[in-house]
Design a protein around this motif. Sequence first.
Motif, mmCIF file in Angstrom:
data_model
loop_
_atom_site.group_PDB
_atom_site.id
_atom_site.type_symbol
_atom_site.label_atom_id
_atom_site.label_comp_id
_atom_site.label_asym_id
_atom_site.label_seq_id
_atom_site.Cartn_x
_atom_site.Cartn_y
_atom_site.Cartn_z
ATOM 1 N N LYS A 1 2.038 5.812 -7.364
ATOM 2 C CA LYS A 1 3.546 5.327 -7.530
ATOM 3 C C LYS A 1 4.658 6.056 -7.987
ATOM 4 C CE LYS A 1 5.255 1.116 -10.092
ATOM 5 N NZ LYS A 1 6.069 1.623 -11.094
ATOM 6 N N TYR A 2 4.152 6.944 -8.605
ATOM 7 C CA TYR A 2 5.122 8.111 -9.178
ATOM 8 C C TYR A 2 5.650 8.713 -8.037
ATOM 9 C CZ TYR A 2 6.950 12.498 -10.948
ATOM 10 O OH TYR A 2 7.466 13.626 -11.403
ATOM 11 N N THR A 3 4.647 9.400 -7.228
ATOM 12 C CA THR A 3 5.056 10.307 -6.225
ATOM 13 C C THR A 3 5.898 9.419 -4.967
ATOM 14 O OG1 THR A 3 2.807 11.309 -6.235
ATOM 15 C CG2 THR A 3 4.043 11.600 -4.230
ATOM 16 N N TYR A 4 5.449 8.070 -4.813
ATOM 17 C CA TYR A 4 6.364 7.264 -3.935
ATOM 18 C C TYR A 4 7.653 7.179 -4.339
ATOM 19 C CZ TYR A 4 7.979 3.331 -0.928
ATOM 20 O OH TYR A 4 8.464 2.402 -0.337
ATOM 21 N N GLU A 5 7.865 6.842 -5.823
ATOM 22 C CA GLU A 5 9.356 6.454 -6.070
ATOM 23 C C GLU A 5 10.054 7.578 -6.296
ATOM 24 O OE1 GLU A 5 8.601 4.630 -10.143
ATOM 25 O OE2 GLU A 5 8.019 2.724 -9.158
ATOM 26 N N VAL A 6 9.510 8.990 -6.643
ATOM 27 C CA VAL A 6 10.434 10.086 -6.641
ATOM 28 C C VAL A 6 10.903 10.397 -5.088
ATOM 29 C CG1 VAL A 6 10.207 12.702 -6.798
ATOM 30 C CG2 VAL A 6 9.322 11.246 -8.627
ATOM 31 N N ILE A 7 10.031 10.076 -4.236
ATOM 32 C CA ILE A 7 10.512 10.414 -2.924
ATOM 33 C C ILE A 7 11.411 9.215 -2.327
ATOM 34 C CG2 ILE A 7 9.849 10.613 -0.164
ATOM 35 C CD1 ILE A 7 6.876 11.440 -1.253
ATOM 36 N N TYR A 8 11.331 7.934 -2.714
ATOM 37 C CA TYR A 8 12.168 6.989 -2.414
ATOM 38 C C TYR A 8 13.578 7.004 -3.082
ATOM 39 C CZ TYR A 8 13.919 2.512 -0.997
ATOM 40 O OH TYR A 8 14.599 1.398 -0.442
ATOM 41 N N GLY B 1 -5.312 13.600 -7.994
ATOM 42 C CA GLY B 1 -6.231 12.464 -7.880
ATOM 43 C C GLY B 1 -5.291 11.447 -7.282
ATOM 44 N N THR B 2 -5.745 10.377 -6.796
ATOM 45 C CA THR B 2 -5.124 9.398 -6.219
ATOM 46 C C THR B 2 -4.990 7.933 -6.905
ATOM 47 O OG1 THR B 2 -7.404 8.511 -5.115
ATOM 48 C CG2 THR B 2 -5.800 10.079 -3.941
ATOM 49 N N SER B 3 -5.086 7.953 -8.254
ATOM 50 C CA SER B 3 -4.596 6.924 -9.122
ATOM 51 C C SER B 3 -3.487 6.213 -8.534
ATOM 52 C CB SER B 3 -4.517 7.331 -10.644
ATOM 53 O OG SER B 3 -3.515 8.098 -10.715
ATOM 54 N N GLU B 4 -3.494 4.826 -9.083
ATOM 55 C CA GLU B 4 -2.258 4.109 -8.619
ATOM 56 C C GLU B 4 -1.158 4.558 -9.412
ATOM 57 O OE1 GLU B 4 -1.306 -0.405 -9.764
ATOM 58 O OE2 GLU B 4 -3.340 -0.020 -9.002
ATOM 59 N N ALA B 5 -1.176 5.164 -10.537
ATOM 60 C CA ALA B 5 -0.209 5.638 -11.385
ATOM 61 C C ALA B 5 0.639 6.885 -10.425
ATOM 62 C CB ALA B 5 -0.246 6.134 -12.518
ATOM 63 N N ILE B 6 -0.390 7.792 -9.959
ATOM 64 C CA ILE B 6 0.242 8.976 -9.239
ATOM 65 C C ILE B 6 0.668 8.337 -8.176
ATOM 66 C CG2 ILE B 6 -2.040 9.891 -8.367
ATOM 67 C CD1 ILE B 6 0.775 11.872 -10.188
ATOM 68 N N LEU C 1 0.526 14.313 0.715
ATOM 69 C CA LEU C 1 0.476 14.994 -0.445
ATOM 70 C C LEU C 1 -0.712 14.798 -1.369
ATOM 71 C CD1 LEU C 1 4.140 14.532 -1.789
ATOM 72 C CD2 LEU C 1 3.201 16.772 -0.923
ATOM 73 N N LEU C 2 -1.167 13.604 -1.058
ATOM 74 C CA LEU C 2 -2.270 13.221 -2.182
ATOM 75 C C LEU C 2 -3.677 12.987 -1.594
ATOM 76 C CD1 LEU C 2 -0.490 10.300 -4.359
ATOM 77 C CD2 LEU C 2 -1.309 12.683 -5.108
ATOM 78 N N LYS D 1 0.829 -1.382 -0.076
ATOM 79 C CA LYS D 1 -0.019 -0.087 -0.176
ATOM 80 C C LYS D 1 0.881 1.309 0.068
ATOM 81 C CE LYS D 1 -3.192 -0.719 3.176
ATOM 82 N NZ LYS D 1 -4.494 -0.599 4.161
ATOM 83 N N LEU D 2 0.605 2.214 -1.069
ATOM 84 C CA LEU D 2 1.549 3.134 -1.192
ATOM 85 C C LEU D 2 0.888 4.451 -0.345
ATOM 86 C CD1 LEU D 2 2.871 2.731 -5.002
ATOM 87 C CD2 LEU D 2 3.861 1.947 -2.559
ATOM 88 N N LEU D 3 -0.399 4.568 -0.287
ATOM 89 C CA LEU D 3 -1.062 5.557 0.507
ATOM 90 C C LEU D 3 -1.225 5.384 1.899
ATOM 91 C CD1 LEU D 3 -2.218 8.297 -0.983
ATOM 92 C CD2 LEU D 3 -4.571 7.163 -0.847
ATOM 93 N N GLY D 4 -0.196 5.781 2.746
ATOM 94 C CA GLY D 4 -0.429 5.665 4.294
ATOM 95 C C GLY D 4 -1.296 6.621 4.801
ATOM 96 N N ASP D 5 -0.948 7.118 6.070
ATOM 97 C CA ASP D 5 -1.703 8.059 6.711
ATOM 98 C C ASP D 5 -1.145 9.409 6.877
ATOM 99 O OD1 ASP D 5 -2.781 9.313 8.971
ATOM 100 O OD2 ASP D 5 -2.052 8.142 10.612
ATOM 101 N N TRP D 6 -1.943 10.542 6.341
ATOM 102 C CA TRP D 6 -1.309 11.562 6.058
ATOM 103 C C TRP D 6 -1.074 12.492 7.345
ATOM 104 C CZ3 TRP D 6 -3.378 16.291 8.147
ATOM 105 C CH2 TRP D 6 -4.708 16.131 8.426
ATOM 106 N N LYS D 7 -1.866 12.061 8.327
ATOM 107 C CA LYS D 7 -1.777 12.782 9.649
ATOM 108 C C LYS D 7 0.043 12.312 10.055
ATOM 109 C CE LYS D 7 -5.922 13.918 11.228
ATOM 110 N NZ LYS D 7 -7.351 13.466 11.986
#
Lengths: 263, 192
Positions: free
Chosen positions: B138-145, B131-136, B177-178, B85-91
């Motif tokens: 993944k992109y956001t996660y990878e740019v941070i990683y 938006g929160t599509s899988e693609a976005i 972010l998302l 899961k790439l969308l965690g807890d924003w808090k």
Amino acid sequence: MGRFWRLVGAAVLALFSLVVLAQEEDDPVKEAEKQKKQLLEQSGGILPSDLYVEQGEQLFKTKRGPKNASLEACDFGRGPGKLEGVVGRLPRYFFDTRKVEDLDSRIRSCMIRLQGFQPQEIKRSDVVSIAFYIASLSNEQPVAVRPLMPQEKKLYQLGEQLFYLRAGPRDMGCATCHVSYVGKRAGVLPYSDILKDKRAASHWPAFRYSNDQAWTMADRIRACYSNLSMPAPDFYSEPIIALTLFMNVQASGAQMDLPGFIR
Amino acid sequence: MRRFYLPTLLLMLLGLASGQTSQSYINAELQRLIQAGGQNYANVLLKQAPDQALCSIHRNKLPAEVLGPFIEEQRKSIKYPADGKLLGDWKQGEPIFNTLARGNCFSCHVGSPLNIGGNVGPSLEKYGQRGTSEAIQKYTYEVIYNTWAYFPCTVMYRFGHGGLLKPEEITHVVAYLLDPASDFNTKPALKR
């Protein structure tokens, strides 16, 4: 001594009454000028850097150390005791120590050679004050650092390599910010342009009004590393001298503003 | 002599096979200079990785022939959280984004409602509009990683690659972010 403490008193009062960075100018140079003017008005014409200069002059002229000597015979490159404009010609090679030395390390060498201090006895704060005194005698003089000796050329080249080196968990490197992101802000100040803006290196040593600290270029370089959680090179060490040499060559031709007054 | 020759040859072949002859930036003289800076300083700088060496050699602008294999290598280094899961807890992402000693994201990016942003990196204001599509995600996660997989030699820390943030922590920043409910997307960004 009496005059010195009057100066201390006036400057402390001025600092306490300094308006806390209200309505900051966007241009850091203009902002520093504004702060300097305010401070001068409030203190009756005395800047905190004047205190360091005064203290440094006393340390420089007083007979101290195991050899009970002053530093007046110290040669900063223009001959023993000649101090005018020397900051703009450092770092340079010295035949007596057979090393390329910057302002800080040259002061330290003279404290060791002329006054007989052991390296571990030398207080950093004394070196900084003496650096401020010598800097005050280089104000408005030009920066003119040209590597001519083979040792200077070699160290310049190594300084340039070190400037572009990236390492550590944060991929830190001087050029990454001070070339690629010049003028951009991460935090309060924009990154200075080491390669093209001659002002970048021509105002050190400097007093920092935001945190009331007196810094030489060595402190500045070490802060760059520390800000990115990197261990900083030791004071008076060759990496600091190499980077300073590289930067001062870029600043050659600039008119020095010493001691600097910056955020 | 022969004992050293064979492993060296093997290493060189391995290097060629992976498309990267691992060039070193630090020669003997630079090494000696760095060592003069003290033990702690030298320990970190002399551990320069091959990718850091490439950025140093090319002064952060990789030539075309290096770029492809470089990005390939960086992509390979990206690891994902165990549960996928790439969308965690924003808090939990909020303090990471807004703390100097953790993500320090606000120093370079505009977008946080808690801190005035810098302009070294692009503005992330209302990043959630994507938006929160899988693609976005993944992109956001990878740019941070590992941002070098997208922006080779850039100044941004490679948070996952450098061990600065755990994969789970990165998912929290992704959510900050998302997630449409995140303060990052519901409250106005602070600007200079």
